[in-house]
Motif scaffolding. Structure first.
Motif, short mmCIF file in Angstrom:
data_model
loop_
_atom_site.label_atom_id
_atom_site.label_comp_id
_atom_site.label_asym_id
_atom_site.label_seq_id
_atom_site.Cartn_x
_atom_site.Cartn_y
_atom_site.Cartn_z
N GLY A 99 0.83 -1.20 0.00
CA GLY A 99 0.00 0.00 0.00
C GLY A 99 0.86 1.24 0.00
N GLY A 100 0.28 2.39 0.39
CA GLY A 100 1.02 3.64 0.48
C GLY A 100 1.91 3.69 1.71
N THR A 101 2.54 4.85 1.92
CA THR A 101 3.49 4.99 3.02
C THR A 101 3.14 6.17 3.90
OG1 THR A 101 5.23 4.13 1.58
CG2 THR A 101 5.92 5.12 3.65
N VAL A 102 2.82 5.89 5.17
CA VAL A 102 2.62 6.93 6.18
C VAL A 102 3.32 6.44 7.45
CG1 VAL A 102 0.98 8.26 7.56
CG2 VAL A 102 0.42 7.66 5.19
N VAL A 103 4.54 6.93 7.70
CA VAL A 103 5.36 6.44 8.81
C VAL A 103 4.73 6.76 10.15
CG1 VAL A 103 7.61 6.66 9.93
CG2 VAL A 103 7.46 6.57 7.44
N SER A 104 4.03 7.90 10.25
CA SER A 104 3.45 8.28 11.54
C SER A 104 2.41 7.28 12.02
CB SER A 104 2.82 9.67 11.44
OG SER A 104 1.76 9.68 10.50
N SER A 105 1.82 6.49 11.10
CA SER A 105 0.84 5.48 11.52
C SER A 105 1.50 4.43 12.40
CB SER A 105 0.19 4.84 10.30
OG SER A 105 1.16 4.16 9.51
N ALA A 106 2.72 4.02 12.06
CA ALA A 106 3.44 3.05 12.88
C ALA A 106 3.83 3.65 14.22
CB ALA A 106 4.68 2.55 12.14
N LEU A 107 4.24 4.93 14.22
CA LEU A 107 4.62 5.58 15.48
C LEU A 107 3.42 5.76 16.39
CD1 LEU A 107 7.07 8.27 14.04
CD2 LEU A 107 7.62 6.02 14.98
N ARG A 108 2.27 6.07 15.81
CA ARG A 108 1.05 6.19 16.64
C ARG A 108 0.63 4.84 17.21
NH1 ARG A 108 -1.07 11.14 16.39
NH2 ARG A 108 -0.66 12.45 14.55
N ASN A 143 8.30 8.43 2.37
CA ASN A 143 7.22 8.82 3.27
C ASN A 143 6.33 9.84 2.55
OD1 ASN A 143 5.67 8.94 5.57
ND2 ASN A 143 7.01 10.36 6.66
N SER A 144 5.10 9.91 3.00
CA SER A 144 4.17 10.88 2.41
C SER A 144 4.70 12.29 2.66
CB SER A 144 2.79 10.70 3.04
OG SER A 144 1.91 11.72 2.62
N ALA A 157 6.58 16.23 9.05
CA ALA A 157 6.54 17.02 10.29
C ALA A 157 5.83 16.24 11.39
CB ALA A 157 5.83 18.35 10.03
N THR A 158 4.76 15.50 11.03
CA THR A 158 4.04 14.71 12.04
C THR A 158 4.92 13.62 12.62
OG1 THR A 158 1.98 15.12 10.84
CG2 THR A 158 1.98 13.34 12.45
N SER A 159 5.65 12.91 11.76
CA SER A 159 6.54 11.85 12.23
C SER A 159 7.64 12.42 13.13
CB SER A 159 7.16 11.11 11.04
OG SER A 159 6.17 10.52 10.24
N ALA A 160 8.22 13.55 12.72
CA ALA A 160 9.28 14.16 13.53
C ALA A 160 8.77 14.58 14.90
CB ALA A 160 9.87 15.36 12.79
N ALA A 161 7.56 15.14 14.95
CA ALA A 161 6.99 15.57 16.23
C ALA A 161 6.70 14.38 17.13
CB ALA A 161 5.72 16.38 15.98
N THR A 200 14.81 13.59 8.13
CA THR A 200 14.05 13.82 9.37
C THR A 200 14.78 13.25 10.57
OG1 THR A 200 11.96 13.79 8.17
CG2 THR A 200 11.88 13.39 10.54
N TYR A 201 15.26 12.01 10.46
CA TYR A 201 15.93 11.35 11.58
C TYR A 201 17.32 11.94 11.83
CZ TYR A 201 12.25 7.81 11.56
OH TYR A 201 11.06 7.16 11.65
N GLU A 202 17.97 12.37 10.77
CA GLU A 202 19.29 12.97 10.94
C GLU A 202 19.19 14.29 11.70
OE1 GLU A 202 23.15 13.31 8.09
OE2 GLU A 202 21.33 14.30 7.37
N ALA A 203 18.13 15.06 11.42
CA ALA A 203 17.94 16.31 12.15
C ALA A 203 17.70 16.05 13.64
CB ALA A 203 16.76 17.08 11.55
N LEU A 204 16.94 15.00 13.95
CA LEU A 204 16.72 14.64 15.35
C LEU A 204 18.01 14.22 16.01
CD1 LEU A 204 13.36 12.64 15.00
CD2 LEU A 204 13.65 14.89 16.03
#
Length: 434
Positions: A309-318, A345-346, A351-355, A394-398
């Motif tokens: 399917g598509g890719t939304v990384v924040s779904s796994a984090l939630r 990633n979408s 920004a949602t995943s980073a937060a 995103t992860y490198e910035a964190l």
């Protein structure tokens, strides 16, 4: 695997040199074991097998005279190619005899080959690996059974007999009951024997005999050691709390993940699964697959389901956030997470995943590892990346902001184990050069 050498020290060779040889041989075996990881199928990762190391690596070192230094005079037969004073070049490397590839006229030697059992293979495969910062949080309520000393008892197994305590009890009882001492009986017997030889006063002799009889009766009545004196060490079962840990495995199975990328991710998680189940008894493993939506699955579904399917990384984090809130409170659990993705990633989800990572996931985690899987055509050195995907940025910035997150990339299955070992190596282990 344990290498035990029971041979006597030969002349000119010390025990220290032998120990260095054994350590060097073990290091070569470890390298051979780790090199096989890239050539095995996923289902064969934890099996034993045949290992080969160079035959030169198993020879015991010894001192010999070097032929490279000093002044040497040689008398050689004459020929048409060289004259006096010409320098003779050293033969090129590998031109001489020896090695398993030597010609028919050479005295070649094959590699040293032997078989490792599954237990030996896994011990070498997983040596010096551990979960970082385990048990920094409060000890959890899960307990293991153990034994502890709990005083003494009047009955028990003979192997638990407390000899000193038993002898102390016997001495106290003999003193309290005024049991005659052996020296007192011997002295009285000698005095009676002397009177009988000399024909002394019969009245005194009868009195001594009567006294001896009473003392002997008292000695028999109160034995030297009585069963009541015996004491046995007593042990009682106790429950010891242990540090609990949970590992979240988050894998991207979206349409952008090719079969090659999924194979790399599965190999990484298979290594992680073997490592956790082999080394730790109280580690929970939570499997989460995600596309544009995420869900917790069992082990079979995680490794074999063909979902896409598509890719939304924040779904796994939630989903991870929800499971942590329901079952694994951070104040009682050591929480770890390992994520594998192709970096896609979408555009609206960065920004949602980073937060979520910065404010929720990483503060609750002891350690977070992100593995980015790439195409086999994009070959770079293991652990480095030439093109930064959206998720990598995103992860490198964190990470640059001080977050406790490790990020690596692999393109070939042979790079999986070195990167895995780098992520989970024992931080205080000394690096030994064989």
């Amino acid at each position: 695997m344990y290498i035990i050498d029971r041979r006597l020290n030969p002349g000119g060779k010390s025990l220290a040199n032998r120990q260095r040889f054994l350590r060097r041989a073990k290091a070569q075996i470890q390298r051979a074991v780790r090199q096989t990881a890239g050539d095995r199928d996923i289902t064969d990762l934890e099996r034993g097998g045949e290992i080969s190391i160079p035959a030169d690596g198993v020879r015991e070192p010894s001192f010999r005279r070097s032929g490279e230094g000093g002044v040497n005079n040689h008398i050689l037969p004459g020929n048409k190619r060289f004259v006096e004073g010409d320098a003779i070049d050293r033969p090129p490397r590998g031109a001489g005899e020896g090695g398993s590839n030597a010609g028919n006229g050479g005295g070649g030697e094959d590699d040293f080959r032997f078989a490792l059992s599954r237990e030996e293979f896994l011990d070498l495969f997983l040596e010096d690996l551990e979960l970082p910062d385990l048990a920094k949080r409060r000890l959890a309520t899960v307990e293991v059974q153990g034994l502890r000393r709990a005083g003494y008892s009047v009955s028990g197994s003979p192997v638990n007999l407390a000899l000193l305590r038993s002898m102390r009890n016997a001495l106290s009882r003999r003193i309290a009951m005024r049991r005659p001492k052996a020296a007192e009986l011997i002295h009285l017997q000698e005095e009676i024997a002397l009177l009988e030889e000399q024909g002394g006063d019969m009245e005194k002799l009868l009195e001594l005999r009567e006294r001896l009889e009473k003392l002997q009766f008292r000695s028999r009545r109160f034995p030297y050691i009585d069963p009541l004196d015996l004491r046995y060490r007593r042990f009682e079962p106790i429950s010891r709390p242990v540090a609990q840990a949970v590992m979240f495995c988050l894998m991207d199975v979206s349409g952008s993940m090719t079969e090659h990328m999924k194979d790399l991710a599965k190999r990484f998680y298979m290594l992680l699964y073997i490592f956790l189940t082999r080394r730790y008894k109280h580690v929970e493993i939570v499997f989460i697959r995600h596309t544009h939506e995420a869900k917790e699955v069992d082990e079979e579904t995680f490794f074999h389901s063909p979902e896409t399917g598509g890719t939304v990384v924040s779904s796994a984090l939630r989903e991870m956030e929800k499971i942590v809130a329901d079952r694994f409170p951070p104040e009682s659990w050591n929480i770890y997470a390992a994520q594998a993705s192709d970096g896609d990633n979408s555009p609206n989800d960065g920004a949602t995943s980073a937060a979520l990572l910065r404010d929720v996931i990483l503060p609750a985690c002891q350690y977070y590892a992100y593995l980015e899987v790439g195409s086999d055509h994009d070959r770079m050195q293991a652990g480095f990346i030439n093109h930064k995907t959206a998720l990598w940025q995103t992860y490198e910035a964190l990470q640059e902001d001080g977050a406790n997150i490790a990020i690596r990339k692999v393109n070939h299955r042979r790079e999986i184990y070195p990167v895995f070992r780098e992520l989970f190596r024992r931080r205080d282990a000394e690096t030994r050069v064989p």
